[in-house]
Write a protein that holds these residues in place. Structure first.
Motif, PDB file in Angstrom:
ATOM      1  N   GLY A  14     -48.708 -14.997   3.480  1.00 10.74           N
ATOM      2  CA  GLY A  14     -49.769 -14.120   2.581  1.00 10.74           C
ATOM      3  C   GLY A  14     -50.789 -13.879   3.523  1.00 10.74           C
ATOM      4  O   GLY A  14     -51.649 -12.923   3.526  1.00 10.74           O
ATOM      5  N   LEU A  15     -51.340 -15.033   4.364  1.00 12.01           N
ATOM      6  CA  LEU A  15     -52.667 -15.107   5.099  1.00 12.01           C
ATOM      7  C   LEU A  15     -52.340 -13.712   6.266  1.00 12.01           C
ATOM      8  O   LEU A  15     -53.188 -13.315   6.764  1.00 12.01           O
ATOM      9  N   ILE A  16     -51.074 -13.978   6.768  1.00 12.44           N
ATOM     10  CA  ILE A  16     -50.797 -12.813   7.994  1.00 12.44           C
ATOM     11  C   ILE A  16     -50.659 -11.644   7.407  1.00 12.44           C
ATOM     12  O   ILE A  16     -51.171 -10.697   8.178  1.00 12.44           O
ATOM     13  N   ALA A  17     -50.153 -11.462   6.202  1.00 13.71           N
ATOM     14  CA  ALA A  17     -50.017 -10.252   5.598  1.00 13.71           C
ATOM     15  C   ALA A  17     -51.242  -9.449   5.412  1.00 13.71           C
ATOM     16  O   ALA A  17     -51.365  -8.302   5.402  1.00 13.71           O
ATOM     17  N   ILE A  39     -49.697  -6.770  15.777  1.00 14.94           N
ATOM     18  CA  ILE A  39     -48.733  -7.898  16.294  1.00 14.94           C
ATOM     19  C   ILE A  39     -49.727  -8.965  17.021  1.00 14.94           C
ATOM     20  O   ILE A  39     -49.534 -10.091  16.730  1.00 14.94           O
ATOM     21  N   ILE A  40     -50.245  -8.388  18.084  1.00 15.95           N
ATOM     22  CA  ILE A  40     -51.263  -9.217  18.932  1.00 15.95           C
ATOM     23  C   ILE A  40     -52.256  -9.981  18.244  1.00 15.95           C
ATOM     24  O   ILE A  40     -52.418 -11.168  17.960  1.00 15.95           O
ATOM     25  N   LEU A  41     -52.966  -9.181  17.180  1.00 16.33           N
ATOM     26  CA  LEU A  41     -53.972  -9.975  16.611  1.00 16.33           C
ATOM     27  C   LEU A  41     -53.668 -10.753  15.294  1.00 16.33           C
ATOM     28  O   LEU A  41     -54.230 -11.918  15.474  1.00 16.33           O
ATOM     29  N   ALA A  42     -52.492 -10.327  14.771  1.00 13.86           N
ATOM     30  CA  ALA A  42     -52.094 -11.206  13.628  1.00 13.86           C
ATOM     31  C   ALA A  42     -51.598 -12.451  14.174  1.00 13.86           C
ATOM     32  O   ALA A  42     -51.778 -13.732  13.846  1.00 13.86           O
ATOM     33  N   THR A  43     -50.885 -12.420  15.446  1.00  9.54           N
ATOM     34  CA  THR A  43     -50.558 -13.553  16.013  1.00  9.54           C
ATOM     35  C   THR A  43     -51.562 -14.652  16.679  1.00  9.54           C
ATOM     36  O   THR A  43     -51.547 -15.765  16.417  1.00  9.54           O
ATOM     37  N   MET A  44     -52.593 -13.976  17.143  1.00  6.68           N
ATOM     38  CA  MET A  44     -53.821 -14.555  17.506  1.00  6.68           C
ATOM     39  C   MET A  44     -54.513 -15.374  16.686  1.00  6.68           C
ATOM     40  O   MET A  44     -54.861 -16.317  16.760  1.00  6.68           O
ATOM     41  N   VAL A  45     -54.691 -14.471  15.412  1.00  8.83           N
ATOM     42  CA  VAL A  45     -55.330 -15.101  14.246  1.00  8.83           C
ATOM     43  C   VAL A  45     -54.771 -16.346  13.947  1.00  8.83           C
ATOM     44  O   VAL A  45     -55.294 -17.539  13.391  1.00  8.83           O
ATOM     45  N   TYR A  46     -53.246 -16.242  13.641  1.00  9.31           N
ATOM     46  CA  TYR A  46     -52.554 -17.458  13.043  1.00  9.31           C
ATOM     47  C   TYR A  46     -52.754 -18.482  13.974  1.00  9.31           C
ATOM     48  O   TYR A  46     -52.719 -19.646  13.636  1.00  9.31           O
ATOM     49  N   GLY A  47     -52.577 -18.238  15.315  1.00  8.23           N
ATOM     50  CA  GLY A  47     -52.697 -19.445  16.316  1.00  8.23           C
ATOM     51  C   GLY A  47     -54.233 -20.021  16.165  1.00  8.23           C
ATOM     52  O   GLY A  47     -54.019 -21.174  16.191  1.00  8.23           O
ATOM     53  N   PHE A  48     -55.013 -19.322  16.165  1.00  7.20           N
ATOM     54  CA  PHE A  48     -56.372 -19.950  16.034  1.00  7.20           C
ATOM     55  C   PHE A  48     -56.658 -20.631  14.830  1.00  7.20           C
ATOM     56  O   PHE A  48     -57.291 -21.709  14.797  1.00  7.20           O
ATOM     57  N   VAL A  49     -56.191 -19.958  13.774  1.00  7.61           N
ATOM     58  CA  VAL A  49     -56.228 -20.720  12.256  1.00  7.61           C
ATOM     59  C   VAL A  49     -55.483 -22.130  12.587  1.00  7.61           C
ATOM     60  O   VAL A  49     -55.970 -23.111  11.792  1.00  7.61           O
ATOM     61  N   TRP A  50     -54.176 -21.904  12.694  1.00  9.20           N
ATOM     62  CA  TRP A  50     -53.432 -23.209  13.095  1.00  9.20           C
ATOM     63  C   TRP A  50     -54.082 -24.417  14.036  1.00  9.20           C
ATOM     64  O   TRP A  50     -54.121 -25.531  13.555  1.00  9.20           O
ATOM     65  N   PHE A  75     -60.429 -16.392   7.071  1.00 10.93           N
ATOM     66  CA  PHE A  75     -61.286 -15.251   6.979  1.00 10.93           C
ATOM     67  C   PHE A  75     -62.273 -15.335   7.830  1.00 10.93           C
ATOM     68  O   PHE A  75     -62.734 -14.229   8.624  1.00 10.93           O
ATOM     69  N   LEU A  76     -62.788 -16.168   8.703  1.00 13.84           N
ATOM     70  CA  LEU A  76     -63.822 -16.536   9.611  1.00 13.84           C
ATOM     71  C   LEU A  76     -63.097 -16.032  11.063  1.00 13.84           C
ATOM     72  O   LEU A  76     -63.633 -15.379  11.801  1.00 13.84           O
ATOM     73  N   VAL A  77     -62.023 -16.643  11.179  1.00 15.20           N
ATOM     74  CA  VAL A  77     -61.253 -16.287  12.390  1.00 15.20           C
ATOM     75  C   VAL A  77     -60.870 -14.538  12.527  1.00 15.20           C
ATOM     76  O   VAL A  77     -61.018 -14.303  13.610  1.00 15.20           O
ATOM     77  N   GLY A  78     -60.363 -14.166  11.384  1.00 14.11           N
ATOM     78  CA  GLY A  78     -59.931 -12.861  11.047  1.00 14.11           C
ATOM     79  C   GLY A  78     -61.197 -11.911  11.399  1.00 14.11           C
ATOM     80  O   GLY A  78     -61.053 -11.034  11.957  1.00 14.11           O
ATOM     81  N   LEU A  79     -62.313 -12.316  10.787  1.00 11.17           N
ATOM     82  CA  LEU A  79     -63.448 -11.600  10.923  1.00 11.17           C
ATOM     83  C   LEU A  79     -63.766 -11.409  12.407  1.00 11.17           C
ATOM     84  O   LEU A  79     -64.198 -10.421  12.977  1.00 11.17           O
ATOM     85  N   ILE A  80     -63.942 -12.572  13.092  1.00  9.16           N
ATOM     86  CA  ILE A  80     -64.083 -12.598  14.611  1.00  9.16           C
ATOM     87  C   ILE A  80     -63.187 -11.712  15.347  1.00  9.16           C
ATOM     88  O   ILE A  80     -63.448 -10.958  16.153  1.00  9.16           O
ATOM     89  N   ALA A  81     -61.937 -11.885  15.042  1.00 12.66           N
ATOM     90  CA  ALA A  81     -60.990 -11.253  15.895  1.00 12.66           C
ATOM     91  C   ALA A  81     -61.084  -9.589  15.679  1.00 12.66           C
ATOM     92  O   ALA A  81     -61.019  -8.830  16.627  1.00 12.66           O
ATOM     93  N   TRP A  82     -61.143  -9.283  14.624  1.00 13.10           N
ATOM     94  CA  TRP A  82     -61.265  -7.909  14.179  1.00 13.10           C
ATOM     95  C   TRP A  82     -62.318  -7.318  14.657  1.00 13.10           C
ATOM     96  O   TRP A  82     -62.384  -6.072  15.228  1.00 13.10           O
ATOM     97  N   GLU A  83     -63.607  -7.905  14.836  1.00  6.24           N
ATOM     98  CA  GLU A  83     -64.510  -7.594  15.385  1.00  6.24           C
ATOM     99  C   GLU A  83     -64.427  -7.216  16.848  1.00  6.24           C
ATOM    100  O   GLU A  83     -64.997  -6.248  17.305  1.00  6.24           O
ATOM    101  N   VAL A  84     -64.083  -8.179  17.521  1.00  7.50           N
ATOM    102  CA  VAL A  84     -63.785  -8.009  18.912  1.00  7.50           C
ATOM    103  C   VAL A  84     -62.857  -7.012  19.466  1.00  7.50           C
ATOM    104  O   VAL A  84     -63.032  -6.380  20.159  1.00  7.50           O
ATOM    105  N   PHE A  85     -61.834  -6.845  18.434  1.00  6.97           N
ATOM    106  CA  PHE A  85     -60.890  -5.841  18.616  1.00  6.97           C
ATOM    107  C   PHE A  85     -61.659  -4.422  18.446  1.00  6.97           C
ATOM    108  O   PHE A  85     -61.440  -3.538  19.449  1.00  6.97           O
ATOM    109  N   TYR A  86     -62.454  -4.438  17.320  1.00  3.92           N
ATOM    110  CA  TYR A  86     -63.112  -3.293  17.301  1.00  3.92           C
ATOM    111  C   TYR A  86     -64.033  -2.640  18.347  1.00  3.92           C
ATOM    112  O   TYR A  86     -64.120  -1.598  18.963  1.00  3.92           O
ATOM    113  N   GLN A  87     -64.625  -3.744  18.959  1.00  4.71           N
ATOM    114  CA  GLN A  87     -65.686  -3.507  19.986  1.00  4.71           C
ATOM    115  C   GLN A  87     -64.832  -3.081  21.227  1.00  4.71           C
ATOM    116  O   GLN A  87     -65.520  -2.231  21.945  1.00  4.71           O
TER     117      GLN A  87
END
Length: 97
Positions: A14-17, A39-50, A75-87
């Motif tokens: 659910g968190l990855i979805a 795929i890359i972002l979801a994998t990275m977020v999952y890794g950092f959350v883990w 939430f925090l890891v996803g927020l950072i990852a998506w912001e880095v991706f956006y920039q």
């Protein structure tokens, strides 16, 4: 099976979805770029959350099983990852296109 294993099987997908749906909805690019990025972002977020959950970086103390710690960390890891991706994506498109 115990409750912790059940949480792993139910909560982690659910968190990855959430990241996959967010990427599909908000990345405005070609299909291949969008798919690879998600795929890359979801994998990275999952890794950092883990990693952060394994090292207990965030502990709220709510609940017995750490669900709220997991949700807040995601939430925090996803927020950072998506912001880095956006920039990165914004600057890449600005400079090259």
């Amino acid at each position: 099976m115990d409750r912790i294993d059940g949480m792993k099987m139910g909560v982690i997908p659910g968190l990855i979805a959430v990241h996959i749906i967010f990427g599909l909805a908000f990345i405005k690019s070609k299909w291949l770029y969008k798919t690879v990025s998600i795929i890359i972002l979801a994998t990275m977020v999952y890794g950092f959350v883990w990693l952060s959950m394994s090292n207990r970086l965030i502990q709220t103390g709510f609940g017995n099983y750490g669900y709220w710690d997991l949700a807040l960390t995601n939430f925090l890891v996803g927020l950072i990852a998506w912001e880095v991706f956006y920039q990165f994506d914004h600057r890449l498109k600005k400079n090259w296109l």
